[in-house]
Structure formats: structure tokens, C-alpha cells
Motif scaffolding. Sequence first.
Motif, PDB file in Angstrom:
ATOM      1  N   PHE A   3       0.832  -1.204   0.000  1.00 38.88           N
ATOM      2  CA  PHE A   3       0.000   0.000   0.000  1.00 38.88           C
ATOM      3  C   PHE A   3       0.869   1.259   0.000  1.00 38.88           C
ATOM      4  N   ASP A   4       1.986   1.233   0.707  1.00 37.33           N
ATOM      5  CA  ASP A   4       2.894   2.383   0.735  1.00 37.33           C
ATOM      6  C   ASP A   4       3.426   2.702  -0.661  1.00 37.33           C
ATOM      7  N   ARG A   5       3.669   1.667  -1.460  1.00 38.67           N
ATOM      8  CA  ARG A   5       4.203   1.875  -2.814  1.00 38.67           C
ATOM      9  C   ARG A   5       3.131   2.298  -3.816  1.00 38.67           C
ATOM     10  N   ASP A   6       1.867   2.095  -3.476  1.00 42.66           N
ATOM     11  CA  ASP A   6       0.756   2.422  -4.379  1.00 42.66           C
ATOM     12  C   ASP A   6       0.362   3.889  -4.183  1.00 42.66           C
ATOM     13  N   ILE A   7       0.591   4.724  -5.209  1.00 50.42           N
ATOM     14  CA  ILE A   7       0.319   6.160  -5.053  1.00 50.42           C
ATOM     15  C   ILE A   7      -1.178   6.462  -4.949  1.00 50.42           C
ATOM     16  N   GLU A   8      -2.034   5.532  -5.347  1.00 48.79           N
ATOM     17  CA  GLU A   8      -3.482   5.728  -5.255  1.00 48.79           C
ATOM     18  C   GLU A   8      -3.998   5.545  -3.827  1.00 48.79           C
ATOM     19  N   ILE A   9      -3.308   4.747  -3.029  1.00 52.35           N
ATOM     20  CA  ILE A   9      -3.736   4.474  -1.649  1.00 52.35           C
ATOM     21  C   ILE A   9      -3.313   5.644  -0.766  1.00 52.35           C
ATOM     22  N   ARG A  10      -4.268   6.169   0.001  1.00 52.95           N
ATOM     23  CA  ARG A  10      -3.980   7.291   0.902  1.00 52.95           C
ATOM     24  C   ARG A  10      -3.952   6.881   2.366  1.00 52.95           C
ATOM     25  N   SER A  11      -4.629   5.785   2.690  1.00 52.15           N
ATOM     26  CA  SER A  11      -4.626   5.273   4.058  1.00 52.15           C
ATOM     27  C   SER A  11      -4.993   3.796   4.028  1.00 52.15           C
ATOM     28  N   SER A  12      -4.784   3.139   5.158  1.00 45.75           N
ATOM     29  CA  SER A  12      -5.084   1.713   5.276  1.00 45.75           C
ATOM     30  C   SER A  12      -6.003   1.476   6.461  1.00 45.75           C
ATOM     31  N   VAL A  13      -6.841   0.458   6.343  1.00 47.53           N
ATOM     32  CA  VAL A  13      -7.702   0.031   7.445  1.00 47.53           C
ATOM     33  C   VAL A  13      -7.340  -1.410   7.758  1.00 47.53           C
ATOM     34  N   LEU A  14      -7.117  -1.677   9.026  1.00 46.73           N
ATOM     35  CA  LEU A  14      -6.840  -3.023   9.500  1.00 46.73           C
ATOM     36  C   LEU A  14      -8.058  -3.500  10.280  1.00 46.73           C
ATOM     37  N   ALA A  15      -8.716  -4.527   9.776  1.00 39.76           N
ATOM     38  CA  ALA A  15      -9.940  -5.055  10.388  1.00 39.76           C
ATOM     39  C   ALA A  15      -9.795  -6.564  10.549  1.00 39.76           C
ATOM     40  N   ALA A  16     -10.836  -7.207  11.072  1.00 36.84           N
ATOM     41  CA  ALA A  16     -10.772  -8.654  11.280  1.00 36.84           C
ATOM     42  C   ALA A  16     -12.152  -9.278  11.180  1.00 36.84           C
ATOM     43  N   GLN A  17     -12.173 -10.526  10.765  1.00 33.74           N
ATOM     44  CA  GLN A  17     -13.396 -11.320  10.769  1.00 33.74           C
ATOM     45  C   GLN A  17     -13.536 -11.971  12.146  1.00 33.74           C
ATOM     46  N   GLY A  18     -14.687 -12.539  12.403  1.00 34.37           N
ATOM     47  CA  GLY A  18     -14.863 -13.319  13.626  1.00 34.37           C
ATOM     48  C   GLY A  18     -15.243 -12.500  14.836  1.00 34.37           C
ATOM     49  N   ILE A  41       5.927  -2.647  10.134  1.00 34.34           N
ATOM     50  CA  ILE A  41       4.593  -2.060  10.289  1.00 34.34           C
ATOM     51  C   ILE A  41       4.702  -0.625  10.799  1.00 34.34           C
ATOM     52  N   PHE A  42       5.552  -0.391  11.791  1.00 29.34           N
ATOM     53  CA  PHE A  42       5.706   0.959  12.348  1.00 29.34           C
ATOM     54  C   PHE A  42       6.311   1.933  11.338  1.00 29.34           C
ATOM     55  N   ARG A  43       7.060   1.455  10.355  1.00 30.10           N
ATOM     56  CA  ARG A  43       7.671   2.323   9.345  1.00 30.10           C
ATOM     57  C   ARG A  43       6.696   2.776   8.271  1.00 30.10           C
ATOM     58  N   ASN A  44       5.499   2.238   8.260  1.00 28.30           N
ATOM     59  CA  ASN A  44       4.529   2.584   7.226  1.00 28.30           C
ATOM     60  C   ASN A  44       4.344   4.091   7.171  1.00 28.30           C
ATOM     61  N   GLN A  45       4.326   4.653   5.964  1.00 33.86           N
ATOM     62  CA  GLN A  45       4.253   6.100   5.789  1.00 33.86           C
ATOM     63  C   GLN A  45       2.826   6.650   5.741  1.00 33.86           C
ATOM     64  N   LYS A  46       1.853   5.806   5.437  1.00 30.98           N
ATOM     65  CA  LYS A  46       0.478   6.271   5.300  1.00 30.98           C
ATOM     66  C   LYS A  46      -0.308   5.919   6.558  1.00 30.98           C
ATOM     67  N   PRO A  47      -1.319   6.724   6.876  1.00 33.47           N
ATOM     68  CA  PRO A  47      -2.089   6.472   8.093  1.00 33.47           C
ATOM     69  C   PRO A  47      -2.753   5.092   8.086  1.00 33.47           C
ATOM     70  N   ILE A  48      -2.746   4.471   9.250  1.00 32.27           N
ATOM     71  CA  ILE A  48      -3.394   3.178   9.441  1.00 32.27           C
ATOM     72  C   ILE A  48      -4.492   3.356  10.482  1.00 32.27           C
ATOM     73  N   VAL A  49      -5.679   2.839  10.176  1.00 30.19           N
ATOM     74  CA  VAL A  49      -6.796   2.847  11.113  1.00 30.19           C
ATOM     75  C   VAL A  49      -7.073   1.399  11.488  1.00 30.19           C
ATOM     76  N   ALA A  50      -7.062   1.103  12.781  1.00 26.34           N
ATOM     77  CA  ALA A  50      -7.411  -0.238  13.257  1.00 26.34           C
ATOM     78  C   ALA A  50      -8.880  -0.220  13.659  1.00 26.34           C
ATOM     79  N   ALA A  51      -9.680  -1.072  13.028  1.00 26.43           N
ATOM     80  CA  ALA A  51     -11.099  -1.220  13.366  1.00 26.43           C
ATOM     81  C   ALA A  51     -11.193  -2.386  14.341  1.00 26.43           C
ATOM     82  N   VAL A  52     -11.233  -2.065  15.632  1.00 31.74           N
ATOM     83  CA  VAL A  52     -11.119  -3.082  16.682  1.00 31.74           C
ATOM     84  C   VAL A  52     -12.498  -3.438  17.229  1.00 31.74           C
ATOM     85  N   HIS A  53     -12.790  -4.733  17.192  1.00 30.55           N
ATOM     86  CA  HIS A  53     -13.995  -5.268  17.821  1.00 30.55           C
ATOM     87  C   HIS A  53     -13.583  -6.498  18.621  1.00 30.55           C
TER      88      HIS A  53
END
Length: 159
Positions: free
Chosen positions: A43-58, A100-112
Amino acid sequence: MSTTKDIGVEKIGHVGLIEIGKPPLNFFDISLINQIADALEEFDRDIEIRSSVLAAQGRAFCAGDNFNDPARQEQEARAKADPASSLGPIAHLYVQAVRIFRNQKPIVAAVHGAAIGGGLGLAVSADFRVTCPEARFAANFTKLGFHPGFGLTVTLPEL
């Protein structure tokens, strides 16, 4: 959505979605963290991606390590026989955490549900956390006799 062994990866507009797919509890292991780090670097290398969301199933975001896993029990048996050999996987985990900590774009964790141990570390590594009333966070490392991993001795007090 492309799927690796433990995660699904999808690009939705300008957002990269990583979904942990090891339900119901999404146990934490080095392979999972490696896959997440790989996806975030992509995602960091993809210029179209501006942020990432980390979510989970279950039922849980990530309920920590699976101490009942036969592979883990086998690794612990080898570590008792040769304590120096047990440092390899732990060192590798920290390499992945740094990625993971070196990632340049914002990451949002969707925690449930539960974010326990390494799962808490993963949630804290994100720039933002969005959660719900059912979410539970615990750093149970010292109760289990472990040093808090994933940089939590620094990141949790800062947070």
C-alpha cells in the motif's frame, strides 16, 4: 479482494483494506504479522492508496497468541532443549513489527472484540483506533511471564 493465507487485501477507492481472516479469534503469530507488513508495504508503494484500514473477521480483532497450537508447543519443546534456538522467531517478530511501524500512510485499526497481547500491539501500532463497546484490550504479557512485545513498553505509555 486478494487473499493470502491469513489475511484478505482489498483496494477500495483510495483506501487499502487488510482483513485478518483467522476467525473466530484471529490468533497472533509471526506469519500473520509478516503478511500484514507485506500488505502495508505494498500500500505504501501504491500512489493511489492514501490510508489503510486493519480489520478482522470473527469474534475478536486479535486475541493474542494461541498457546494450545501444536506447532507452538513443538517450538517450546525445542526451546527447552536448546534455549538459543528459541530467539530466532522472536527476533523475526520484531523485524516485522518495525516494518509495520515504518509505514508512511495512516493506518486505522477497526477493533472489535478482544485485542489481547500481540493483538493489542497490532492495534496500538495503528495511527488511529476505531472501536465499539464490546472491545476489550489487555496486555497480559507479564501475567504469563513474557516481556511485553511489539514495542508496547514504549507505544502503550505514549498512547
